[in-house]
Design a protein around this motif. Structure first.
Motif, PDB file in Angstrom:
ATOM      1  N   PHE A  27       0.840  -1.200   0.000  1.00 36.76           N
ATOM      2  CA  PHE A  27       0.000   0.000   0.000  1.00 36.76           C
ATOM      3  C   PHE A  27       0.881   1.258   0.000  1.00 36.76           C
ATOM      4  O   PHE A  27       0.519   2.275  -0.593  1.00 36.76           O
ATOM      5  CB  PHE A  27      -0.933  -0.007   1.215  1.00 36.76           C
ATOM      6  CG  PHE A  27      -2.040  -1.025   1.130  1.00 36.76           C
ATOM      7  CD1 PHE A  27      -2.896  -1.072   0.032  1.00 36.76           C
ATOM      8  CD2 PHE A  27      -2.242  -1.937   2.153  1.00 36.76           C
ATOM      9  CE1 PHE A  27      -3.927  -2.001  -0.050  1.00 36.76           C
ATOM     10  CE2 PHE A  27      -3.275  -2.877   2.090  1.00 36.76           C
ATOM     11  CZ  PHE A  27      -4.116  -2.909   0.988  1.00 36.76           C
ATOM     12  N   GLY A  48      -6.681  -2.779   9.818  1.00 35.82           N
ATOM     13  CA  GLY A  48      -5.991  -4.064   9.809  1.00 35.82           C
ATOM     14  C   GLY A  48      -5.582  -4.553   8.439  1.00 35.82           C
ATOM     15  O   GLY A  48      -5.261  -5.723   8.260  1.00 35.82           O
ATOM     16  N   PRO A  52      -1.713  -5.655   0.403  1.00 32.86           N
ATOM     17  CA  PRO A  52      -2.791  -5.781  -0.583  1.00 32.86           C
ATOM     18  C   PRO A  52      -2.967  -7.231  -1.028  1.00 32.86           C
ATOM     19  O   PRO A  52      -2.000  -7.983  -1.117  1.00 32.86           O
ATOM     20  CB  PRO A  52      -2.320  -4.913  -1.754  1.00 32.86           C
ATOM     21  CG  PRO A  52      -0.854  -4.707  -1.564  1.00 32.86           C
ATOM     22  CD  PRO A  52      -0.556  -4.919  -0.116  1.00 32.86           C
ATOM     23  N   THR A  75     -14.449 -14.924  -4.450  1.00 35.14           N
ATOM     24  CA  THR A  75     -15.124 -14.365  -3.277  1.00 35.14           C
ATOM     25  C   THR A  75     -14.158 -14.347  -2.089  1.00 35.14           C
ATOM     26  O   THR A  75     -13.404 -15.302  -1.891  1.00 35.14           O
ATOM     27  CB  THR A  75     -16.366 -15.224  -2.942  1.00 35.14           C
ATOM     28  OG1 THR A  75     -17.199 -15.235  -4.099  1.00 35.14           O
ATOM     29  CG2 THR A  75     -17.139 -14.663  -1.763  1.00 35.14           C
ATOM     30  N   GLY A  76     -14.157 -13.244  -1.363  1.00 34.34           N
ATOM     31  CA  GLY A  76     -13.332 -13.131  -0.168  1.00 34.34           C
ATOM     32  C   GLY A  76     -11.925 -12.628  -0.429  1.00 34.34           C
ATOM     33  O   GLY A  76     -11.104 -12.600   0.484  1.00 34.34           O
ATOM     34  N   LEU A  81     -12.323  -3.278  -1.569  1.00 33.39           N
ATOM     35  CA  LEU A  81     -11.243  -2.303  -1.383  1.00 33.39           C
ATOM     36  C   LEU A  81     -10.521  -2.004  -2.708  1.00 33.39           C
ATOM     37  O   LEU A  81     -10.022  -0.890  -2.899  1.00 33.39           O
ATOM     38  CB  LEU A  81     -10.245  -2.841  -0.345  1.00 33.39           C
ATOM     39  CG  LEU A  81      -9.143  -1.893   0.100  1.00 33.39           C
ATOM     40  CD1 LEU A  81      -9.727  -0.770   0.939  1.00 33.39           C
ATOM     41  CD2 LEU A  81      -8.072  -2.634   0.896  1.00 33.39           C
TER      42      LEU A  81
HETATM   43  P1  ADP Z   1     -14.909  -9.976  -2.196  1.00 36.68           P
HETATM   44  O1  ADP Z   1     -15.739  -8.808  -2.619  1.00 36.68           O
HETATM   45  O2  ADP Z   1     -13.779 -10.250  -3.144  1.00 36.68           O
HETATM   46  O3  ADP Z   1     -15.730 -11.212  -1.937  1.00 36.68           O
HETATM   47  P2  ADP Z   1     -14.520  -8.425   0.191  1.00 36.68           P
HETATM   48  O4  ADP Z   1     -14.166  -7.139  -0.414  1.00 36.68           O
HETATM   49  O5  ADP Z   1     -15.911  -8.571   0.694  1.00 36.68           O
HETATM   50  O6  ADP Z   1     -14.207  -9.629  -0.815  1.00 36.68           O
HETATM   51  O7  ADP Z   1     -13.445  -8.738   1.345  1.00 36.68           O
HETATM   52  C1  ADP Z   1     -13.483  -9.918   2.093  1.00 36.68           C
HETATM   53  C2  ADP Z   1     -12.920  -9.688   3.497  1.00 36.68           C
HETATM   54  O8  ADP Z   1     -11.524  -9.469   3.421  1.00 36.68           O
HETATM   55  C3  ADP Z   1     -13.506  -8.485   4.185  1.00 36.68           C
HETATM   56  O9  ADP Z   1     -13.772  -8.804   5.511  1.00 36.68           O
HETATM   57  C4  ADP Z   1     -12.414  -7.434   4.088  1.00 36.68           C
HETATM   58  O10 ADP Z   1     -12.472  -6.528   5.143  1.00 36.68           O
HETATM   59  C5  ADP Z   1     -11.156  -8.287   4.128  1.00 36.68           C
HETATM   60  N1  ADP Z   1     -10.000  -7.688   3.417  1.00 36.68           N
HETATM   61  C6  ADP Z   1     -10.029  -7.059   2.213  1.00 36.68           C
HETATM   62  N2  ADP Z   1      -8.797  -6.659   1.845  1.00 36.68           N
HETATM   63  C7  ADP Z   1      -7.952  -7.044   2.819  1.00 36.68           C
HETATM   64  C8  ADP Z   1      -6.537  -6.916   3.027  1.00 36.68           C
HETATM   65  N3  ADP Z   1      -5.751  -6.313   2.123  1.00 36.68           N
HETATM   66  N4  ADP Z   1      -6.005  -7.434   4.172  1.00 36.68           N
HETATM   67  C9  ADP Z   1      -6.802  -8.043   5.067  1.00 36.68           C
HETATM   68  N5  ADP Z   1      -8.141  -8.189   4.959  1.00 36.68           N
HETATM   69  C10 ADP Z   1      -8.728  -7.712   3.841  1.00 36.68           C
END
Ligand code: ADP
Ligand code: MG
Length: 246
Positions: A27, A48, A52, A75-76, A81
């Motif tokens: 980042f 937290g 990235p 997913t996940g 972000l």
């Molecule tokens: P997706 O849309 O790809 O399914 P999300 O954007 O909902 O995933 O993110 C899944 C989880 O991962 C969320 O709880 C988010 O806060 C967490 N998360 C996202 N980016 C990071 C990161 N760089 N480091 C740690 N946790 C992250």
């Protein structure tokens, strides 16, 4: 497997398109390369987010270079972000401050298939936007009603909405999207399917600014949705993240 290692190591990445910008390992690299504000960096840390994920490391530079993007990542893996960070980075000053270089009116729209998902995106956006007075609206009947006069609408930076809600306001003439510079479709496999596509087309038609950047994010993109995506995106970069050993 080293659990502290950045998630990128365990992922397979394919990026295709013209002049794909280099990915960002950290980042912090975004601060050096794209002058991301220290406020955004400290909000990441506070939430937290240390390293990235794959889609973040590849997708964020692409969006910060104002390119259109089709991002496919399981997913996940942190797709939310991946678009929120570059969006907040690009917006700069809040519209209401009068210092916004991009002028008045809604500057970004995020469309998601369900209210629940729009709600989650809004929560994530608020966490990231801490300390800056961007006006972020989770669109609903009630919030749409607070925006019936143009002066109120001109102060809005970001709208997060389901397609139906947006189209209802467009049809009633109580919303203009002609200054939108960033349009994001989340869960794009659903946004571009037969159920939602007619509404997405109306939203696209209302986003008339020539400098609009468009991006679609999804865990999967079936052939038909992919075709629609390629039609709506301009000189896009397509990034596919696959988890290894799956
Ligand atoms: P997706 O849309 O790809 O399914 P999300 O954007 O909902 O995933 O993110 C899944 C989880 O991962 C969320 O709880 C988010 O806060 C967490 N998360 C996202 N980016 C990071 C990161 N760089 N480091 C740690 N946790 C992250
Ligand atoms: Mg998601």
């Amino acid at each position: 497997v080293d659990e502290d290692a950045p998630p990128t190591i365990r992922q397979r990445v394919v990026a295709k398109g013209s002049n794909v910008p280099p990915h960002a390992e950290t980042f912090e690299a975004l601060v050096e390369r794209y002058q991301m504000s220290s406020l955004l960096l400290s909000n990441l840390t506070a939430n937290g987010y240390k390293h990235p994920t794959g889609i973040q490391s590849h997708g964020i530079p692409i969006l910060l270079e104002s390119r259109d993007l089709a991002a496919i990542s399981p997913t996940g893996t942190g797709k939310t972000l991946s678009y929120l960070l570059p969006l907040l980075c690009s917006l700069g000053a809040p519209s209401a401050s009068g210092k916004s270089e991009a002028g008045a009116g809604v500057r970004a729209v995020i469309v998601a298939p369900t209210r629940e998902l729009a709600h989650q995106i809004n929560n994530e956006c608020m966490k990231l936007a801490q300390g800056r007075k961007w006006r972020i609206i989770l669109f609903s009947k009630a919030t749409a009603n607070t925006m019936t006069d143009k002066a109120a609408r001109d102060k809005v930076d970001i709208i997060i909405s389901t397609p139906l809600r947006l189209v209802a306001s467009l049809k009633s003439g109580s919303l203009e999207l002609d200054n939108v510079r960033h349009l994001i479709l989340d869960e794009a496999d659903r946004m571009l399917d037969a159920e939602f596509f007619p509404q997405v087309e109306e939203i696209l038609a209302a986003c008339t600014h020539p400098k609009i950047q468009k991006a679609v994010f999804s865990a999967t993109l079936p052939a038909n949705a992919e075709k629609m995506a390629m039609q709506m995106l301009k000189d896009p970069i397509r990034v596919v993240i696959g988890l290894k050993d799956t």
